[in-house]
Design an enzyme around this catalytic site. Structure first.
Site, PDB file in Angstrom:
ATOM      1  CB  CYS A 186      -0.946   0.092   1.196  1.00 36.88           C
ATOM      2  SG  CYS A 186      -2.133  -1.240   1.252  1.00 36.88           S
ATOM      3  NE  ARG A 207       4.717   1.665   0.062  1.00 35.80           N
ATOM      4  CZ  ARG A 207       5.743   1.439   0.859  1.00 35.80           C
ATOM      5  NH1 ARG A 207       6.968   1.618   0.406  1.00 35.80           N
ATOM      6  NH2 ARG A 207       5.571   1.038   2.087  1.00 35.80           N
ATOM      7  CD1 TRP A 265      -0.081  -6.118  -3.175  1.00 36.38           C
ATOM      8  CD2 TRP A 265      -0.562  -6.911  -1.136  1.00 36.38           C
ATOM      9  NE1 TRP A 265       0.224  -7.453  -3.160  1.00 36.38           N
ATOM     10  CE2 TRP A 265      -0.067  -7.977  -1.922  1.00 36.38           C
ATOM     11  CE3 TRP A 265      -0.934  -7.175   0.173  1.00 36.38           C
ATOM     12  CZ2 TRP A 265       0.081  -9.268  -1.435  1.00 36.38           C
ATOM     13  CZ3 TRP A 265      -0.799  -8.471   0.666  1.00 36.38           C
ATOM     14  CH2 TRP A 265      -0.288  -9.494  -0.143  1.00 36.38           C
ATOM     15  CG  ASN A 305       1.447   0.990   4.328  1.00 40.25           C
ATOM     16  OD1 ASN A 305       2.594   1.375   4.299  1.00 40.25           O
ATOM     17  ND2 ASN A 305       1.145  -0.277   4.180  1.00 40.25           N
ATOM     18  N   GLY A 306      -0.761  -0.738   6.417  1.00 45.91           N
ATOM     19  CA  GLY A 306      -0.451  -1.565   7.583  1.00 45.91           C
ATOM     20  C   GLY A 306      -1.622  -2.486   7.883  1.00 45.91           C
ATOM     21  CD  GLU A 328      16.011 -14.378  -7.502  1.00 49.37           C
ATOM     22  OE1 GLU A 328      15.477 -14.814  -6.468  1.00 49.37           O
ATOM     23  OE2 GLU A 328      15.725 -13.265  -7.984  1.00 49.37           O
ATOM     24  CE  LYS A 360      12.816 -12.413  -9.683  1.00 45.01           C
ATOM     25  NZ  LYS A 360      13.520 -11.787  -8.675  1.00 45.01           N
ATOM     26  CD  GLU A 390       9.111 -12.468  -8.167  1.00 44.41           C
ATOM     27  OE1 GLU A 390       8.552 -11.985  -7.159  1.00 44.41           O
ATOM     28  OE2 GLU A 390      10.332 -12.433  -8.310  1.00 44.41           O
ATOM     29  CG  HIS A 431      16.366 -38.768  -3.252  1.00 47.46           C
ATOM     30  ND1 HIS A 431      16.600 -40.090  -2.983  1.00 47.46           N
ATOM     31  CD2 HIS A 431      17.581 -38.206  -3.482  1.00 47.46           C
ATOM     32  CE1 HIS A 431      17.908 -40.318  -3.028  1.00 47.46           C
ATOM     33  NE2 HIS A 431      18.522 -39.189  -3.325  1.00 47.46           N
ATOM     34  CE  LYS A 482      11.551  -3.564  -6.027  1.00 50.39           C
ATOM     35  NZ  LYS A 482      11.885  -4.958  -6.284  1.00 50.39           N
TER      36      LYS A 482
END
Ligand code: G6P
Length: 568
Positions: A2, A27, A74, A100-101, A449, A453, A456, A472, A563
């Site tokens: 947010c 955000r 968000w 925000n929070g 990584e 990428k 996402e 395995h 982000k």
């Protein structure tokens, strides 16, 4: 998570607020809204979807107000609908605010004060509480309400009875204020008003602010306080050449590495901080956690044990931390809530490696190494990841008293990026239903990584697995709809890798090898082993970006992600 933006000054607020929100979209971008005061009346405009949707309506509206607050969301509580979008009024329309929070006790407060809310968001409870508080003075009301709230918040508020003021409160979630003569800006990230201001104020936990035309006052719970101005540290700005920020950021890697390496000379005294330590914890989330995994490889010559920890796990675990333990926190944003919670838990030596000066994690740690990757705005981290690995390489050289080979590294990265073409491979990938990334040792970190990428930003079902672990269990899902990328940079492990490739292909899967040796599918440059972690991720960053675009998505704004994850 947010973004909050606010403006009070001589100009029309609406354009400035939209521009601010566009800068903060990294955000969150589920929905957006503004509240602008015009002729003492508070007017709210909100839209579900990206800031673009809000912009279309807002800029058509006649509204010449010069004071306003804005929010890009968000979603945490409730769907990303227009009704749940901020700003939120209380039911009597006395108070409007953006937040925000997360208010962790909002259900308890609803019950206790018998409050009915119109949306599903936790935020509305703050507006309702402010509206019913008995105090006459708005600041006192805000102080009272803040005592009732549990959780994290950055809040910007306009009261109907005081339409020429914006009130702020902060706990855990970031909030900053910038001033340029008659113009005052509020933001979750100072970068969003950097083009207007040379310096800015940072609110600390428990701080309140009251902003009126041309005046900023700060308070804590007891009294008026005075705050120092912070100067922007020169982060260098990059030119944009591509339609997508993520593509720009991948190609900015050589410059980001150069700037970060040059700036590292400011942190050489960190060497003595490694004296007399009994162990090291490397802690981060997401991509930053992958940097921790490589960090362990870079620092493995040290004679102390090194542990790598995912912050959301570490914060609730029991660890044998002594005053001689060194905890290193990696965070691009410096604001990730889980990582910050870990810093607070560690009563020992603490070192932050971040890309954002003045961020919460840099304040909370005893020492900081600042990267200079420049502002990273695409949600999927690319150049910042490379710079995090570079910091570990530089630390390795510093602690070993060796000269780092920065020009060779940068030339190798530059040359490689100039020839790298992943287009055909990206198109071919779309013929598969499952994608897997495998590798051994450090290459497994690149595999992890790469898988992160790709998933996402392209939403593909993909996983990472250590090459030797495939047999395995994971091999069971390999079939002719599976594409496996194997990262193979170590000569001594090549014969084992080829065996793994055979095992995959015997099950109908397709295995493509990325290697610095001749004759494989994706060519990596032949360069010194310390550079390979930084270089071997580049083709897969580009692959992920291409696939996302080919699938019709915007790689800069992937669904369900943000982000800067400032909530738990
Ligand atoms: C989010 C982002 C990731 C990032 C992670 C940690 O999940 O989407 O790209 O790696 O947070 O962020 P930090 O700012 O702490 O590096």
């Amino acid at each position: 998570m947010c973004g909050i933006f606010g403006y009070i000054g001589k100009k029309e607020a609406k354009n400035i607020l939209i521009e601010g929100l566009e800068s903060l979209e990294y955000r969150g971008y589920d929905s957006a809204g503004v509240a602008i005061v015009e002729d003492d009346e508070i007017k709210i405009t909100k839209r579900a979807g990206k800031v673009e949707e809000l912009k279309k309506v807002l800029l058509k509206n006649e509204n010449s107000g010069t004071l306003g607050i804005a929010h890009t969301r968000w979603a945490t509580h409730g769907l990303p609908t227009e009704n749940n979008a901020h700003p939120h009024f209380d039911s009597k329309k006395n108070v409007v605010l953006v937040h925000n929070g997360i208010i962790e006790n909002y259900l308890e407060l609803k019950n206790e004060f018998k409050i009915k809310t119109a949306s599903q968001v936790d935020t509305e409870i703050i507006a309702e509480l402010l509206s019913i508080m008995p105090e006459d003075d708005n600041l006192e009301k805000l102080k009272h309400v803040s005592k009732l709230l549990k959780g994290s918040y950055a809040i910007a508020i306009i009261f109907k009875n005081e339409p020429d003021a914006i009130y702020l409160a902060k706990k855990e979630s970031p909030l900053m204020i910038g001033q340029d003569n008659d113009d005052i800006f509020i933001s979750s990230d100072a970068n969003a008003f950097k083009k207007y201001c040379k310096s800015f104020y940072i609110l600390n936990n428990g701080d309140f602010a009251k902003i009126t035309y041309n005046n900023i006052e700060f308070f804590n719970k007891n009294k008026k306080i005075y705050k120092k101005l912070n100067k922007f540290i020169n982060t260098f700005s990059f030119q944009s050449n591509n339609k997508y920020i993520m593509l720009d950021e991948i190609f900015q890697t050589p410059d980001a590495l150069r700037e970060t390496a040059n700036y590292f000379s400011n942190f050489k005294d960190i060497k003595s901080y490694f004296n007399n330590i009994d162990k090291i914890y490397l802690i981060g989330c997401g991509t930053a956690y992958h940097s921790c995994l490589y960090g362990k490889h870079y620092l493995n010559f040290l004679k102390v044990p090194i542990f790598t920890e995912i912050a959301s796990e570490f914060r609730y675990g029991d660890y044998k931390i002594t005053k001689n333990t060194l905890c290193i926190f990696i965070s691009q944003s410096g604001e990730t809530a889980d990582t910050l919670a870990c810093v607070k838990k560690c009563k020992c030596k603490t070192l932050a490696i971040t890309n954002v000066p003045n961020s919460s994690i840099t304040f909370a740690c005893k020492k900081t190494i600042l990267m200079k990757a420049g502002w990273e705005r695409a949600v999927a981290s690319t150049k910042a990841y490379s710079c995090q690995l570079l910091i570990f390489y530089l630390l390795r050289c510093l602690l070993l008293d060796k000269q780092p080979h920065i020009s060779s590294l940068i030339n190798a990265v530059k040359k490689y990026l100039a020839t790298l073409n992943m287009e055909t491979l990206s198109k071919n990938l779309l013929n598969y239903e499952k994608v897997m990334f495998i590798g051994r040792q450090g290459d497994f970190v690149t595999a992890k990584e790469s898988a992160l990428k790709l998933k996402e930003i392209s939403y593909l079902n993909c996983i990472a697995c250590p090459s030797g672990e495939l047999k395995h269990g994971t091999l069971a899902i390999v079939d002719n709809k599976t594409l496996v990328f194997m990262i193979a940079t170590q000569k001594k492990l090549m014969s084992k890798n080829l065996l793994t490739k055979d095992e995959i292909e015997a099950r109908g899967g397709k295995c493509l090898i990325a290697s610095c040796f001749e004759g494989y599918d994706i060519k990596l440059p032949h360069t010194q082993s310390n550079f390979l972690p930084i270089i071997s991720i580049l083709p897969f960053q580009l692959l992920a970006c291409n696939v996302s675009i080919l699938k019709g998505y915007n790689p800069d704004k992937p669904r369900n992600l943000s982000k800067s994850v400032t909530v738990e």
